[in-house]
Design a protein around this motif. Structure first.
Motif, PDB file in Angstrom:
ATOM      1  N   ILE B  14      71.537  53.380  42.697  1.00 40.08           N
ATOM      2  CA  ILE B  14      72.679  53.662  41.728  1.00 40.08           C
ATOM      3  C   ILE B  14      74.267  53.263  41.727  1.00 40.08           C
ATOM      4  CG2 ILE B  14      70.623  54.183  40.535  1.00 40.08           C
ATOM      5  CD1 ILE B  14      73.320  56.579  41.047  1.00 40.08           C
ATOM      6  N   GLY B  15      74.110  53.659  43.371  1.00 44.86           N
ATOM      7  CA  GLY B  15      75.918  53.972  44.045  1.00 44.86           C
ATOM      8  C   GLY B  15      75.741  53.955  45.300  1.00 44.86           C
ATOM      9  N   VAL B  16      77.047  54.979  45.587  1.00 45.09           N
ATOM     10  CA  VAL B  16      77.374  54.934  47.277  1.00 45.09           C
ATOM     11  C   VAL B  16      78.208  55.246  47.302  1.00 45.09           C
ATOM     12  CG1 VAL B  16      79.651  52.796  46.968  1.00 45.09           C
ATOM     13  CG2 VAL B  16      77.899  53.555  48.802  1.00 45.09           C
ATOM     14  N   VAL B  17      78.284  56.676  48.855  1.00 44.01           N
ATOM     15  CA  VAL B  17      78.570  57.258  49.142  1.00 44.01           C
ATOM     16  C   VAL B  17      80.271  57.460  49.602  1.00 44.01           C
ATOM     17  CG1 VAL B  17      78.776  59.478  50.366  1.00 44.01           C
ATOM     18  CG2 VAL B  17      76.618  59.249  49.153  1.00 44.01           C
ATOM     19  N   HIS B  18      81.225  57.969  49.137  1.00 43.84           N
ATOM     20  CA  HIS B  18      82.355  57.731  50.316  1.00 43.84           C
ATOM     21  C   HIS B  18      82.669  59.136  50.746  1.00 43.84           C
ATOM     22  CE1 HIS B  18      83.168  53.511  48.283  1.00 43.84           C
ATOM     23  NE2 HIS B  18      82.316  54.046  47.324  1.00 43.84           N
ATOM     24  N   SER B  19      82.575  59.260  51.708  1.00 41.49           N
ATOM     25  CA  SER B  19      83.161  60.015  52.754  1.00 41.49           C
ATOM     26  C   SER B  19      83.458  60.224  54.284  1.00 41.49           C
ATOM     27  CB  SER B  19      81.233  61.034  53.678  1.00 41.49           C
ATOM     28  OG  SER B  19      81.833  62.223  53.911  1.00 41.49           O
ATOM     29  N   PRO B  20      84.563  61.190  54.712  1.00 44.05           N
ATOM     30  CA  PRO B  20      85.717  60.731  55.870  1.00 44.05           C
ATOM     31  C   PRO B  20      84.045  60.920  57.072  1.00 44.05           C
ATOM     32  CG  PRO B  20      85.721  63.133  54.755  1.00 44.05           C
ATOM     33  CD  PRO B  20      84.714  62.650  53.848  1.00 44.05           C
ATOM     34  N   LEU B  21      83.053  61.377  56.986  1.00 50.49           N
ATOM     35  CA  LEU B  21      81.917  61.217  57.841  1.00 50.49           C
ATOM     36  C   LEU B  21      81.438  59.286  58.178  1.00 50.49           C
ATOM     37  CD1 LEU B  21      79.388  64.199  57.530  1.00 50.49           C
ATOM     38  CD2 LEU B  21      81.095  63.769  59.415  1.00 50.49           C
ATOM     39  N   ARG B  22      82.180  59.329  59.379  1.00 43.33           N
ATOM     40  CA  ARG B  22      81.556  57.952  59.389  1.00 43.33           C
ATOM     41  C   ARG B  22      80.587  56.990  60.494  1.00 43.33           C
ATOM     42  NH1 ARG B  22      84.765  54.692  56.673  1.00 43.33           N
ATOM     43  NH2 ARG B  22      86.543  55.888  55.744  1.00 43.33           N
ATOM     44  N   ASP B  23      79.829  58.600  61.813  1.00 52.55           N
ATOM     45  CA  ASP B  23      78.859  58.570  62.067  1.00 52.55           C
ATOM     46  C   ASP B  23      77.960  59.255  62.115  1.00 52.55           C
ATOM     47  OD1 ASP B  23      77.987  58.654  64.539  1.00 52.55           O
ATOM     48  OD2 ASP B  23      78.855  57.058  64.912  1.00 52.55           O
ATOM     49  N   PRO B  24      76.647  59.962  62.144  1.00 57.53           N
ATOM     50  CA  PRO B  24      75.976  60.336  62.408  1.00 57.53           C
ATOM     51  C   PRO B  24      75.990  61.894  62.565  1.00 57.53           C
ATOM     52  CG  PRO B  24      73.882  58.495  61.494  1.00 57.53           C
ATOM     53  CD  PRO B  24      76.259  58.160  62.013  1.00 57.53           C
ATOM     54  N   ALA B  25      76.275  61.354  64.110  1.00 56.94           N
ATOM     55  CA  ALA B  25      76.664  62.011  65.387  1.00 56.94           C
ATOM     56  C   ALA B  25      77.591  63.007  64.837  1.00 56.94           C
ATOM     57  CB  ALA B  25      77.256  61.494  66.516  1.00 56.94           C
ATOM     58  N   GLU B  26      78.642  62.872  63.885  1.00 57.32           N
ATOM     59  CA  GLU B  26      79.785  63.753  63.734  1.00 57.32           C
ATOM     60  C   GLU B  26      79.448  64.880  62.375  1.00 57.32           C
ATOM     61  OE1 GLU B  26      83.180  61.960  61.653  1.00 57.32           O
ATOM     62  OE2 GLU B  26      82.713  59.750  63.057  1.00 57.32           O
ATOM     63  N   ALA B  27      77.864  64.030  61.841  1.00 58.19           N
ATOM     64  CA  ALA B  27      78.133  65.104  60.923  1.00 58.19           C
ATOM     65  C   ALA B  27      77.485  66.786  61.437  1.00 58.19           C
ATOM     66  CB  ALA B  27      76.345  64.577  60.139  1.00 58.19           C
ATOM     67  N   PRO B  28      77.959  67.549  60.815  1.00 55.77           N
ATOM     68  CA  PRO B  28      77.878  68.998  61.296  1.00 55.77           C
ATOM     69  C   PRO B  28      76.270  69.642  60.663  1.00 55.77           C
ATOM     70  CG  PRO B  28      79.016  69.119  59.411  1.00 55.77           C
ATOM     71  CD  PRO B  28      79.036  67.513  59.259  1.00 55.77           C
ATOM     72  N   ARG B  29      75.683  69.634  62.119  1.00 55.66           N
ATOM     73  CA  ARG B  29      74.509  70.614  61.608  1.00 55.66           C
ATOM     74  C   ARG B  29      74.355  71.819  60.617  1.00 55.66           C
ATOM     75  NH1 ARG B  29      69.283  70.701  64.094  1.00 55.66           N
ATOM     76  NH2 ARG B  29      69.361  68.521  66.231  1.00 55.66           N
ATOM     77  N   GLN B  30      75.796  72.254  60.556  1.00 53.09           N
ATOM     78  CA  GLN B  30      75.141  72.934  59.273  1.00 53.09           C
ATOM     79  C   GLN B  30      76.277  72.442  57.724  1.00 53.09           C
ATOM     80  OE1 GLN B  30      75.622  74.980  61.351  1.00 53.09           O
ATOM     81  NE2 GLN B  30      74.136  75.588  61.800  1.00 53.09           N
ATOM     82  N   GLY B  31      75.897  71.168  57.593  1.00 48.89           N
ATOM     83  CA  GLY B  31      76.971  70.147  56.502  1.00 48.89           C
ATOM     84  C   GLY B  31      76.908  70.919  55.607  1.00 48.89           C
ATOM     85  N   ARG B  32      76.758  71.875  54.748  1.00 53.25           N
ATOM     86  CA  ARG B  32      76.609  72.305  53.050  1.00 53.25           C
ATOM     87  C   ARG B  32      78.127  73.466  53.921  1.00 53.25           C
ATOM     88  NH1 ARG B  32      71.950  74.935  50.327  1.00 53.25           N
ATOM     89  NH2 ARG B  32      73.866  75.282  48.826  1.00 53.25           N
ATOM     90  N   GLU B  33      77.519  74.442  54.875  1.00 60.44           N
ATOM     91  CA  GLU B  33      78.698  75.346  55.401  1.00 60.44           C
ATOM     92  C   GLU B  33      79.513  74.678  55.495  1.00 60.44           C
ATOM     93  OE1 GLU B  33      74.999  77.103  56.710  1.00 60.44           O
ATOM     94  OE2 GLU B  33      75.411  75.738  56.144  1.00 60.44           O
ATOM     95  N   ALA B  34      80.192  73.320  56.257  1.00 51.01           N
ATOM     96  CA  ALA B  34      80.840  72.943  56.278  1.00 51.01           C
ATOM     97  C   ALA B  34      81.438  72.184  55.010  1.00 51.01           C
ATOM     98  CB  ALA B  34      80.791  71.757  57.240  1.00 51.01           C
ATOM     99  N   GLY B  35      80.885  72.631  54.116  1.00 48.76           N
ATOM    100  CA  GLY B  35      82.171  72.513  53.094  1.00 48.76           C
ATOM    101  C   GLY B  35      82.870  70.812  52.795  1.00 48.76           C
ATOM    102  N   ILE B  36      81.780  70.106  53.598  1.00 49.46           N
ATOM    103  CA  ILE B  36      82.527  68.745  53.107  1.00 49.46           C
ATOM    104  C   ILE B  36      82.826  67.994  51.463  1.00 49.46           C
ATOM    105  CG2 ILE B  36      81.819  66.017  54.056  1.00 49.46           C
ATOM    106  CD1 ILE B  36      80.630  66.478  56.664  1.00 49.46           C
ATOM    107  N   GLU B  37      83.529  67.323  51.753  1.00 49.53           N
ATOM    108  CA  GLU B  37      83.840  67.141  50.256  1.00 49.53           C
ATOM    109  C   GLU B  37      84.196  65.558  49.914  1.00 49.53           C
ATOM    110  OE1 GLU B  37      87.689  70.115  48.348  1.00 49.53           O
ATOM    111  OE2 GLU B  37      86.568  68.245  47.708  1.00 49.53           O
TER     112      GLU B  37
END
Lengths: 139, 139
Positions: B14-37
């Motif tokens: 129903i939609g798609v995520v546009h994010s500065p994260l390009r690669d799963p390996a970049e994803a911080p372990r604590q994605g929420r604390e990092a507060g990625i928009e």
């Protein structure tokens, strides 16, 4: 790959809910407060994926609400007054992808059968995922 | 109907995520604390389903982790020691149905574009559902 043109994802049911609830109309509005107990039967081929689940107190159970309508984008306001609500602003079971996420208490594990409390899915509802509920990720 | 023989449910993105994260390996372990928009682009045909979403502070975003492996039932223990873990006792992206449930803060709504904080899905991840996060149901 554009997700609008990518192949559509197909879900594999990994289990089924066994519940005293037979009809969505019976489901209490506050299913969790009512503390309904149900059994999740995980299909035997997924037994290895349950390794370690018994150490968890709380799980997220993701169900496919197979009796829902997928063609409704809006539903009437809850009190009957006011404009219709978009389904993405509600927890209506009717939505384009009728997925439900239930945080449950895990009471016991017996092989591929999980006793859980706090799920108001009706008997026979397909289960598509189980995850540990983690406060850091889910609160 | 036995869910093992019922037709397999097909998800509609129903939609798609546009994010500065390009690669799963970049994803911080604590994605929420990092507060990625990130931005959730809802496809235009689902615009009516967004009616009222702007009144919500927090949403659950359900994504399809399209880069995950679906054939893994167990993954190595996190610290490399100890026996493998069943995927249903972990939050590994690799699982038979690679669904992720992200509680996000809704920052703003601009037509069919939602600005959200707290999602570590990579750019291009399909979105399959949006729900208001309701403490009574989700805590």
């Amino acid at each position: 790959m554009n997700p609008e043109t990518a192949p559509l994802p197909v879900l594999y049911p990994i289990g089924v809910v066994h519940s005293p609830l037979r009809d969505p109309a019976e489901a209490p509005r506050q299913g969790r407060e009512a503390g309904i107990e149900a059994e999740i039967e995980v299909f035997p081929q997924y037994l290895p994926a349950l390794q370690g689940v018994g150490e968890r107190d709380r799980l997220l159970v993701v169900c496919w609400l197979h009796r829902s309508r997928r063609d409704l984008l809006q539903v009437p306001a809850k009190d009957g007054a006011g404009p219709p609500r978009g389904v993405f602003s509600t927890r209506s079971p009717n939505r384009p992808n009728p997925l439900a996420v239930y945080p449950v208490e895990l009471m016991s594990v017996n092989g591929h059968r999980l006793r859980v409390r706090g799920i108001d899915a009706v008997d026979g509802t397909p289960v598509v995922d189980l995850k540990p509920r983690v406060p850091r990720l889910d609160d």
